[in-house]
Write an enzyme that holds these catalytic residues in place. Structure first.
Site, PDB file in Angstrom:
ATOM      1  N   GLY A  14       0.839  -1.191   0.000  1.00 54.97           N
ATOM      2  CA  GLY A  14       0.000   0.000   0.000  1.00 54.97           C
ATOM      3  C   GLY A  14       0.870   1.234   0.000  1.00 54.97           C
ATOM      4  O   GLY A  14       1.994   1.227  -0.491  1.00 54.97           O
ATOM      5  N   CYS A  15       0.368   2.283   0.584  1.00 51.08           N
ATOM      6  CA  CYS A  15       1.084   3.557   0.639  1.00 51.08           C
ATOM      7  C   CYS A  15       2.395   3.388   1.411  1.00 51.08           C
ATOM      8  O   CYS A  15       2.407   2.831   2.507  1.00 51.08           O
ATOM      9  CB  CYS A  15       0.203   4.594   1.333  1.00 51.08           C
ATOM     10  SG  CYS A  15       1.021   6.167   1.571  1.00 51.08           S
ATOM     11  N   PHE A  16       3.491   3.862   0.827  1.00 53.75           N
ATOM     12  CA  PHE A  16       4.779   3.670   1.502  1.00 53.75           C
ATOM     13  C   PHE A  16       4.882   4.447   2.803  1.00 53.75           C
ATOM     14  O   PHE A  16       5.676   4.109   3.667  1.00 53.75           O
ATOM     15  CB  PHE A  16       5.979   3.903   0.599  1.00 53.75           C
ATOM     16  CG  PHE A  16       6.054   5.192  -0.183  1.00 53.75           C
ATOM     17  CD1 PHE A  16       5.417   6.358   0.187  1.00 53.75           C
ATOM     18  CD2 PHE A  16       6.809   5.212  -1.341  1.00 53.75           C
ATOM     19  CE1 PHE A  16       5.522   7.514  -0.555  1.00 53.75           C
ATOM     20  CE2 PHE A  16       6.933   6.371  -2.098  1.00 53.75           C
ATOM     21  CZ  PHE A  16       6.281   7.527  -1.695  1.00 53.75           C
TER      22      PHE A  16
END
Length: 183
Positions: A14-16
């Site tokens: 997902g979002c880093f």
């Protein structure tokens, strides 16, 4: 850091910003760098380009850890249980191939542990594990404003709504693997 026998593994879930925040709390993790990997577009991609979903890159973090403090297997268990490895190209509201669940391995040992951990955790999920397990590719470090994002923006709406609850879950599930963090 130079006198330690450190290891690096690259993961995306997902979002880093979320994955980086998780690993910044893990005991034995020396460094976490947000970036991009796995794309088909030449050159160094920007955040905006990767977010478009058109470059083929995944948002990832390079996790540098001390295997005498935390094992590769434990690093991968923390990773696989800190996001949903059963949703293809999606983590919550973040949708697209750039948010895929992926482990990029550097060698046969990392590849074997990635497959082992995926198999070990599969019974705990209702749906099949869809985490991609692929050889490491060129890592592109993300822009400076994406490094230590949660640490610098804890009150931002995305951080409060998504990352803070994720860290609460991490602290509950993996308290024994964390740095001096209060539960």
């Amino acid at each position: 850091m130079s006198n330690k026998n450190l290891e690096v593994v690259t993961v995306g879930g997902g979002c880093f910003w979320c994955v980086e925040a998780v690993f910044n709390e893990v005991k034995g993790v020396e460094k976490v760098v947000s970036g991009y990997m796995g794309g088909t577009v030449p050159g160094t991609p920007t955040y905006r380009e990767v977010c478009s979903g058109l470059t083929g890159h995944a948002e990832v973090v390079q996790v540098t850890f001390d295997p005498s403090v935390i094992s590769l297997e434990d690093v991968l268990v923390v990773f696989m249980t800190s996001h949903d490895p059963t949703t293809l190209n999606r983590q919550g509201g973040d949708v697209g191939t750039q948010y895929r669940s992926v482990i990029y391995y550097n060698n046969d040992k990392q590849k074997a542990f990635a497959h082992l951990v995926a198999k070990e955790i599969a019974p705990f999920y209702e749906n099949p594990i869809v985490t991609e397990i692929s050889p490491v590719e060129t890592f592109h470090k993300a822009e400076d404003d994406h490094q230590k994002y949660y640490a610098n923006n804890q009150t931002a709406p995305y951080c409060s709504a998504v990352i803070t609850p994720k860290l609460a879950k991490l602290r509950k599930m993996h308290a024994d693997k964390l740095k001096n963090v209060t539960v």
